[in-house]
Scaffold this motif. Structure first.
Motif, PDB file in Angstrom:
ATOM      1  N   GLN A  41      23.958 -53.188 -34.123  1.00  0.00           N
ATOM      2  CA  GLN A  41      23.401 -54.521 -34.322  1.00  0.00           C
ATOM      3  C   GLN A  41      23.195 -54.832 -35.801  1.00  0.00           C
ATOM      4  N   SER A  42      22.940 -53.793 -36.584  1.00  0.00           N
ATOM      5  CA  SER A  42      22.705 -53.975 -38.025  1.00  0.00           C
ATOM      6  C   SER A  42      23.974 -53.833 -38.846  1.00  0.00           C
ATOM      7  N   LYS A  43      25.115 -53.579 -38.160  1.00  0.00           N
ATOM      8  CA  LYS A  43      26.416 -53.428 -38.821  1.00  0.00           C
ATOM      9  C   LYS A  43      26.374 -52.313 -39.880  1.00  0.00           C
ATOM     10  N   LEU A  44      25.820 -51.173 -39.479  1.00  0.00           N
ATOM     11  CA  LEU A  44      25.739 -49.997 -40.338  1.00  0.00           C
ATOM     12  C   LEU A  44      26.734 -48.953 -39.869  1.00  0.00           C
ATOM     13  N   ASP A  45      27.021 -47.979 -40.729  1.00  0.00           N
ATOM     14  CA  ASP A  45      27.880 -46.868 -40.335  1.00  0.00           C
ATOM     15  C   ASP A  45      27.079 -45.745 -39.673  1.00  0.00           C
ATOM     16  N   GLU A  46      25.831 -45.580 -40.066  1.00  0.00           N
ATOM     17  CA  GLU A  46      24.972 -44.534 -39.521  1.00  0.00           C
ATOM     18  C   GLU A  46      23.534 -44.861 -39.902  1.00  0.00           C
ATOM     19  N   VAL A  47      22.578 -44.163 -39.298  1.00  0.00           N
ATOM     20  CA  VAL A  47      21.165 -44.401 -39.603  1.00  0.00           C
ATOM     21  C   VAL A  47      20.442 -43.075 -39.841  1.00  0.00           C
ATOM     22  N   PHE A  48      19.386 -43.146 -40.653  1.00  0.00           N
ATOM     23  CA  PHE A  48      18.478 -42.025 -40.831  1.00  0.00           C
ATOM     24  C   PHE A  48      17.375 -42.121 -39.785  1.00  0.00           C
ATOM     25  N   LEU A  49      16.917 -40.968 -39.291  1.00  0.00           N
ATOM     26  CA  LEU A  49      15.776 -40.908 -38.387  1.00  0.00           C
ATOM     27  C   LEU A  49      14.600 -40.252 -39.107  1.00  0.00           C
ATOM     28  N   MET A  72      19.163 -45.426 -28.737  1.00  0.00           N
ATOM     29  CA  MET A  72      18.538 -46.611 -29.325  1.00  0.00           C
ATOM     30  C   MET A  72      18.855 -46.722 -30.812  1.00  0.00           C
ATOM     31  N   ALA A  73      18.951 -45.579 -31.488  1.00  0.00           N
ATOM     32  CA  ALA A  73      19.351 -45.598 -32.898  1.00  0.00           C
ATOM     33  C   ALA A  73      20.775 -46.113 -33.039  1.00  0.00           C
ATOM     34  N   GLY A  74      21.656 -45.730 -32.092  1.00  0.00           N
ATOM     35  CA  GLY A  74      23.039 -46.199 -32.113  1.00  0.00           C
ATOM     36  C   GLY A  74      23.144 -47.696 -31.888  1.00  0.00           C
ATOM     37  N   ILE A  75      22.305 -48.221 -31.000  1.00  0.00           N
ATOM     38  CA  ILE A  75      22.296 -49.667 -30.759  1.00  0.00           C
ATOM     39  C   ILE A  75      21.818 -50.400 -32.011  1.00  0.00           C
TER      40      ILE A  75
END
Length: 278
Positions: A167-175, A160-163
């Motif tokens: 969708q947000s056009k990011l390279d990666e996300v923090f959890l 879900m973080a990858g989706i």
């Protein structure tokens, strides 16, 4: 490059061989764990650390056969598979699943495994030329318990973080963890350079116990870089001088931006140089 062969429970088979049925517990329940590793010049890197983490994870999940998964076993099987795939460098995924029947309660705790190799051209780790642009994924906080430190096959939070990332056009996300503190990234551990000190979320914060995380901590200490495993408020991301991510597949990847904040990459370059010396 598509690999030609895999190792499935000790047999070298064509990678497209149909192997699993709907009774497989990894498919049904995510009942297993995995290791992501790197091979350079035909040799598996950090095999001792991977074997130690894998054995402890199998013990925690009560999967039998963990004593078999030692460093010698990993190196031998990976190098054997590399020869069959005619690959000198590559990314390795070892999946271990509980090979048994039953519903939630398994009928046995027998081990099954599969080793996959994706050939690569890189003979060492490289720092990403373009820094990562990141944001925080807040929809599903990660729980803090002993399963949180294991790379289990139950990966819906990361999916879900990858989706969200795409969708947000990011390279990666923090959890974040269940208490709202910084935990990890979508597929990596997080390091923050702030006030001439290196910080990373402690294992008690629910992050995966990454092999590269431990390697980087060891390198930092050896090079007299102060490093602390801590509970980290995500607000520090607005004040930090540098942020970078680590995993066994890519080594160290520097973050360029979080919101309007922009970071340097001096420390990550230094640590990557030392990593490649290993």
């Amino acid at each position: 490059m598509i690999p030609a062969f895999i190792n499935f429970n000790g047999e070298i088979l064509p990678a497209d061989t149909p192997l699993l049925t709907t009774a497989n517990r990894g498919f049904k329940y995510g009942d297993g764990l995995f290791e992501s590793m790197r091979m350079f010049k035909g040799e598996l890197k950090f095999s001792d650390l991977h074997a130690d983490r894998l054995q402890r994870g199998m013990k925690a999940l009560k999967i039998d056969g963990y004593s078999q998964m030692d460093a010698w076993f990993l190196k031998t099987k990976v190098e054997e598979l590399a020869i069959r795939n005619k690959a000198k460098h590559g990314r390795i995924r070892l999946t271990v699943y509980r090979d048994a029947g039953g519903l939630y309660t398994p009928s046995l705790n027998k081990m099954g495994y599969c080793i996959e190799l994706t050939p690569a051209d890189e003979p060492r780790y490289f720092l990403n030329n373009k820094g990562l642009i990141m944001d925080i994924f807040t929809d599903i906080p990660k729980p803090t318990n002993y399963l949180s430190n294991i790379k289990t096959c139950n990966s819906l939070t990361y999916v879900m973080a990858g989706i969200f990332k795409e969708q947000s056009k990011l390279d990666e996300v923090f959890l974040l963890n269940q208490n709202g503190f910084l935990c990890e990234a979508g597929s990596s551990n997080v390091f923050v350079w702030y006030d001439n000190h290196l910080y990373t979320p402690a294992l008690s914060e629910g992050c995966v116990e990454g092999v590269m995380r431990q390697v980087v901590i060891n390198i930092a200490k050896k090079n007299n870089i102060a490093v602390t495993e801590a509970q980290i408020n995500p607000d520090i991301l607005y004040e930090a001088d540098e942020v970078f991510l680590t995993n066994a597949s890519r080594g160290i990847q520097h973050v360029m931006g979080y919101g309007v904040k922009r970071y340097f990459n001096k420390v990550s370059k230094t640590l990557l140089d030392e990593l490649n010396k290993l």
